[in-house]
Design an enzyme around this catalytic site. Structure first.
Site: not given
Ligand code: SAH
Length: 400
Positions: A190, A212, A273
């Protein structure tokens, strides 16, 4: 040059002379090997004393007769004279003996040892313990991560593994996740999955970068479900690689259902997460003793009042604890308005952490009353985590 061997010590008497740091480090491995360990020392460290009935401790100085009936001995006192006496007594009894202060006068050497997946790695150098340990670490780490593997003997293991990649920095994937990635034949990745890790994959790995794909297809979860199932049914090991954790707003369970319906086995490797780790990296705890007894993670991809929204924003406003908003940059003004309307104070501290764990990471501070204008003024773009609540004050007492 030493002759390497693996001693089966189960049920056999092993004598450790000395009760300091060296003995403390060695005794647990001897116990793990099943040896009957006798420790002879006037004093031992608290950790050795804490072993209790797992060892026998004779609280006195060494006597040569201690070695009677032993199979293996260890001279690990801080006295060269005592260590020498142990070595001499061992030699007389034809018992192999290691010596902590001077290996040149010992009949056995202790290797640097590591274990992984039923394999023991032992490294003996020419009395360069740091070098041995570094080599041992390199081999064990290589095995853990799948870089070093006996591929010929590995059983084929087709199926799909959901791999959580963590917030973005390649160091923040789990050991199991990294290994699954290195072992995969197909990686379906992703946009938010840590990209540097893809560059390290062996050349023959097929990488399907879902971000992509030509327009339209990239948005299609059905297409992703179809690809992972098809590749697995071809007998390939597939890694479904996502940012954070696959089950936190990651549609991971839809993929599990698709695999299950097709009879494809699935393994899950959780990831760090972002709603917990991104604030953490920015120095903001999602809970703090005496400040909050809850943290609530909410998707902000739909604004309050949207007909498809499943969130009770009035309830969220009434709670006192931390709110963590994901996918909320665009709707932050509407969400802040709903929380204010629901009774949260306009002075409630807010932190917006963008690009968590990436070189571009930055934190923007605001309050519930100012967050809408601050986001615009700072030109904040996704991905960002928005933390609302008193924990932000805990982390930034100077600002609030
Ligand atoms: N599965 C992912 C979340 C996917 S939804 C998880 O568990 O983290 C995508 C959202 O995750 C983004 O819009 C943002 O709010 C958050 N997010 C994911 N990675 C991030 C990062 N490195 N910095 C800030 N926000 C992040």
């Amino acid at each position: 040059m030493p002759y390497p061997v693996g001693l089966m010590l189960h049920g056999r008497r092993v004598v450790v002379v000395g009760g300091g740091q060296v003995a403390q480090r060695r005794i647990p491995t001897l116990i793990a090997a099943g040896a009957r360990v006798l420790v002879v020392a006037p004093d031992v460290t608290p950790a050795i004393e804490g072993l209790g009935a797992e060892i026998t401790w004779e609280q006195r100085v060494f006597e040569p007769g201690d070695l009677d009936g032993a199979w293996y001995a260890m001279a690990a006192t801080d006295s060269a004279a005592v260590n020498e006496a142990v070595v001499v007594a061992a030699e007389e009894r034809r018992i192999f003996c290691v010596r902590s202060d001077d290996a040149t006068h010992a009949s056995a050497w202790t290797p640097a040892v590591g274990r992984h997946d039923g394999v023991t790695v032992a490294v003996l150098s020419n009395r360069e313990p740091l070098r041995s340990a570094a080599l041992r670490d390199a081999v064990v780490e290589g095995m853990r991560e799948g870089r070093i593997a006996a591929r010929a003997t590995r059983v084929p293991n087709p199926g799909v593994t959901l791999v959580g990649g963590g917030p973005g920095n390649p160091e923040l994937i789990t050991v199991a996740g990294r290994k699954a990635l290195m072992e995969a034949e197909v990686v379906v990745a992703d946009r938010l999955a840590p990209r540097e890790l893809l560059a390290e994959l062996p050349a023959d790995v097929e990488v399907i970068d879902v971000a992509k794909l030509p327009r339209g297809r990239s948005a299609s979860q059905e297409f992703i479900n179809q690809v992972i199932v098809e590749k697995a049914l071809e007998g390939k090991r597939v890694a479904r690689f996502k940012g954070g954790d696959n089950f936190v707003f990651g549609r991971g369970y839809e993929e599990i259902i698709a695999c299950r319906e097709a009879g494809v086995p699935v393994t899950v490797i959780p990831g760090l997460t972002s709603p917990v780790t991104v604030p953490g990296l920015a120095g903001i705890p999602v809970t703090h003793r005496g400040v909050t007894h809850e943290f609530t993670v909410i998707s902000g991809h739909l604004p309050p009042g949207h007909p498809e929204s499943l969130t009770d924003w009035a309830a969220a406003a009434r709670m006192r604890g931390t709110l963590v908003l994901m996918m909320a940059v665009e709707n932050a003004p509407a969400i802040a308005a709903a929380l204010l309307e629901g009774g949260r104070e306009a002075s409630t501290p807010v932190a917006v952490v963008c690009d968590g764990s990436m070189p571009t990471e930055r934190t923007v501070l605001a309050t519930l009353g100012t967050v809408a204008s601050v986001l615009e003024a700072e030109a904040v773009r996704p991905p960002a985590i928005i933390v609302i609540g008193e924990v932000v004050r805990v982390a930034h007492p100077d600002r609030f």
